[in-house]
Design a protein around this motif. Structure first.
Motif, PDB file in Angstrom:
ATOM      1  N   GLN A 186      -1.483   4.522  -3.036  1.00 16.56           N
ATOM      2  CA  GLN A 186      -3.165   3.835  -2.497  1.00 16.56           C
ATOM      3  C   GLN A 186      -3.882   4.232  -2.075  1.00 16.56           C
ATOM      4  OE1 GLN A 186      -3.713   0.535  -4.559  1.00 16.56           O
ATOM      5  NE2 GLN A 186      -5.876   0.831  -3.984  1.00 16.56           N
ATOM      6  N   GLY A 187      -4.699   4.866  -2.112  1.00 14.70           N
ATOM      7  CA  GLY A 187      -5.924   5.786  -1.187  1.00 14.70           C
ATOM      8  C   GLY A 187      -5.800   6.763  -1.226  1.00 14.70           C
ATOM      9  N   ASN A 210      -5.520  12.757   0.942  1.00 16.81           N
ATOM     10  CA  ASN A 210      -5.332  10.827   1.241  1.00 16.81           C
ATOM     11  C   ASN A 210      -6.415  11.400   2.670  1.00 16.81           C
ATOM     12  OD1 ASN A 210      -5.688   8.926   2.389  1.00 16.81           O
ATOM     13  ND2 ASN A 210      -3.733   8.341   1.150  1.00 16.81           N
ATOM     14  N   GLY A 211      -7.304  10.188   2.576  1.00 14.12           N
ATOM     15  CA  GLY A 211      -7.865  10.052   4.462  1.00 14.12           C
ATOM     16  C   GLY A 211      -8.669  11.329   4.787  1.00 14.12           C
ATOM     17  N   ASP A 259     -10.646   8.203  -7.329  1.00  9.56           N
ATOM     18  CA  ASP A 259      -9.045   7.094  -6.845  1.00  9.56           C
ATOM     19  C   ASP A 259      -8.456   7.682  -7.683  1.00  9.56           C
ATOM     20  OD1 ASP A 259      -7.677   5.402  -6.174  1.00  9.56           O
ATOM     21  OD2 ASP A 259      -8.818   3.877  -6.222  1.00  9.56           O
ATOM     22  N   ALA A 271       0.583  -1.533   0.362  1.00 10.68           N
ATOM     23  CA  ALA A 271       0.218  -0.142  -0.468  1.00 10.68           C
ATOM     24  C   ALA A 271       0.904   1.253   0.273  1.00 10.68           C
ATOM     25  CB  ALA A 271      -1.023  -0.093   1.053  1.00 10.68           C
TER      26      ALA A 271
END
Length: 437
Positions: free
Chosen positions: A343-344, A269-270, A369, A32
């Motif tokens: 990723q993410g 991200n997040g 994404d 990841a």
């Protein structure tokens, strides 16, 4: 002995399970964290048109012809620097028509004040150059005798090429402007020829308004050009009062023209999309400046302070800064940016619909994404920032990119409907294309 060994083996397997799981988790975590490189490209793919508005007009009564004492009106929107052109046949002639001298009727003073009242002095009488003129009147035969050689369009001032005399155009046709507010006008065309030596009906006609970009009209001669041969169906109006051919031509020249402002690209991200959220009012972090003026610098500076935001870019087009649309065979503007993502990560963009008050294209919902590849244009929509009063796109006196000052309002951010209150736009993918490679 076998039972003991089997028991020991079972315990050994059980003991090993956590280590196997931890080993897999550790492997997935390392996977990841692997960074990859991609390139985002944003293009203005709009197949633009030079005319912002156009249409046909005729008498609304039993006959489409405007007789002496009758009138017809045209409603339209316009920004500073734009002009209204129209053409209608001098009915009792062989091939004469009324029209304002190009680029058309001036609609605003140099200081931006709308012009109202009688603007008849701007209207001229023109010879289409396709028929030999007879003495004007009810006895004119149509279509008449063709010119041996096609003549260029020329103004008829008092006397035509055959020596026939005419009253001043401004005495035969009265044109009056009324400003309705918010960039909207009404032009009334009245047939006043009955009180002159040249009574005549007016035919159904056409009208058009050109876009203006960087202070220059894209088409300053939308219906005819003085000193040039007639074209595109004007002859049908000048000889027969038939507005269908020229009307169809200018309809094909009418549509959308807009640049896109330097494009904001953000990788995060997040967190949710940090640019905006529909149903909320503008957060005051710089989106208003992007949506109203095409200035992404304030929003970019803010985003760099937001936890979870990893990369922020503002992408101007080379040489032009803004991304211009396609014009004829000339491709539209394009910008690209290399990105480092993992990723993410998610990606969102935003760019102003340049010829609007506060519309902007942006990534819907929570962006896309960052691992996605290919055409992601379907992730983009057109939004209204709700901070400026809307006007006809490309014809608004308070639109910043048309030298105006936006009029403040305070509404929630919503997707722009299509059709909307002003026009019908092409599909989003036919205006802006976004790809990840």
């Amino acid at each position: 002995m076998m039972n003991i060994n089997r028991t020991k083996l079972n315990w050994l397997l059980v003991a090993l399970v956590p280590f196997v799981i931890l080993s897999c988790d550790d492997k997935d975590d390392k996977t990841a964290q692997v960074e990859t490189h991609s390139t985002i490209t944003i293009e203005n793919v709009l197949d633009s048109r030079p005319l912002v508005e156009s249409g046909r007009f005729q008498n609304s009564g039993a006959s489409p012809v405007v007789m002496p004492g009758e009138s017809v009106s045209i409603e339209f929107s316009a920004a500073k620097g734009q002009a209204l052109s129209f053409a209608t046949m001098y009915g009792w002639s062989n091939d004469l028509f009324f029209a304002p001298e190009n680029p058309g009727i001036k609609l605003y003073m140099d200081n931006g004040t709308p012009i109202e009242g009688d603007v008849s002095v701007q209207i001229k009488l023109w010879d289409n150059g396709t028929r030999i003129n007879q003495v004007p009147g009810a006895g004119v035969s149509h279509p008449g005798v063709s010119e041996t050689t096609l003549q260029n369009i020329s103004e008829v001032s008092s006397v035509d090429a055959q020596g026939n005399k005419y009253a001043q155009a401004s005495a035969m046709i009265k044109t009056t402007l009324l400003y309705q507010g918010n960039s909207k006008f009404t032009l009334t065309i009245e047939n006043t020829s009955g009180g002159t030596s040249n009574p005549t009906p007016f035919s159904p006609g056409v009208w058009a308004i050109s876009y203006v970009a960087a202070g220059t009209l894209l088409n300053p001669n939308p219906l005819y050009e003085k000193g040039k041969p007639t074209a595109n169906g004007l002859t049908n109006i000048a000889e027969m009062g038939d507005n269908s051919v020229l009307g169809a031509f200018i309809s094909g020249q009418t549509g959308i023209f807009t640049p896109l402002s330097p494009v904001l690209v953000v990788v995060y991200n997040g967190i949710d999309n940090p640019v905006f959220k529909t149903g909320e009012k503008d957060r005051g972090n710089g989106l208003k400046e992007l949506a109203q003026k095409g200035d992404a610098s304030v929003l970019a500076a803010y985003l760099k302070t937001v936890q979870g935001v990893k990369q922020v870019y503002v992408l101007p087009a080379a040489t032009t800064t803004v991304l211009l649309p396609k014009v004829g065979a000339q491709a539209g503007g394009s910008v690209s940016q290399d990105l480092t993502v993992k990723q993410g990560d998610r990606i969102a963009i935003a760019t102003m619909y340049g010829f609007s008050n506060d519309w902007f294209f942006a990534s819907k919902d929570n962006g896309v994404d960052a691992m996605q590849r290919g055409d992601i244009s379907s992730s983009v929509a057109l939004f209204d920032d709700g901070t400026a009063l809307n006007q006809f796109p490309g014809a608004g006196i308070t639109q910043f990119n048309l030298a105006g000052t936006p009029l403040t309002e305070s509404n929630i951010i919503n997707e722009v409907p299509n059709p909307n209150a002003f026009t019908t736009l092409p599909s989003i993918s036919n205006i802006i294309k976004v790809t990840l490679q």
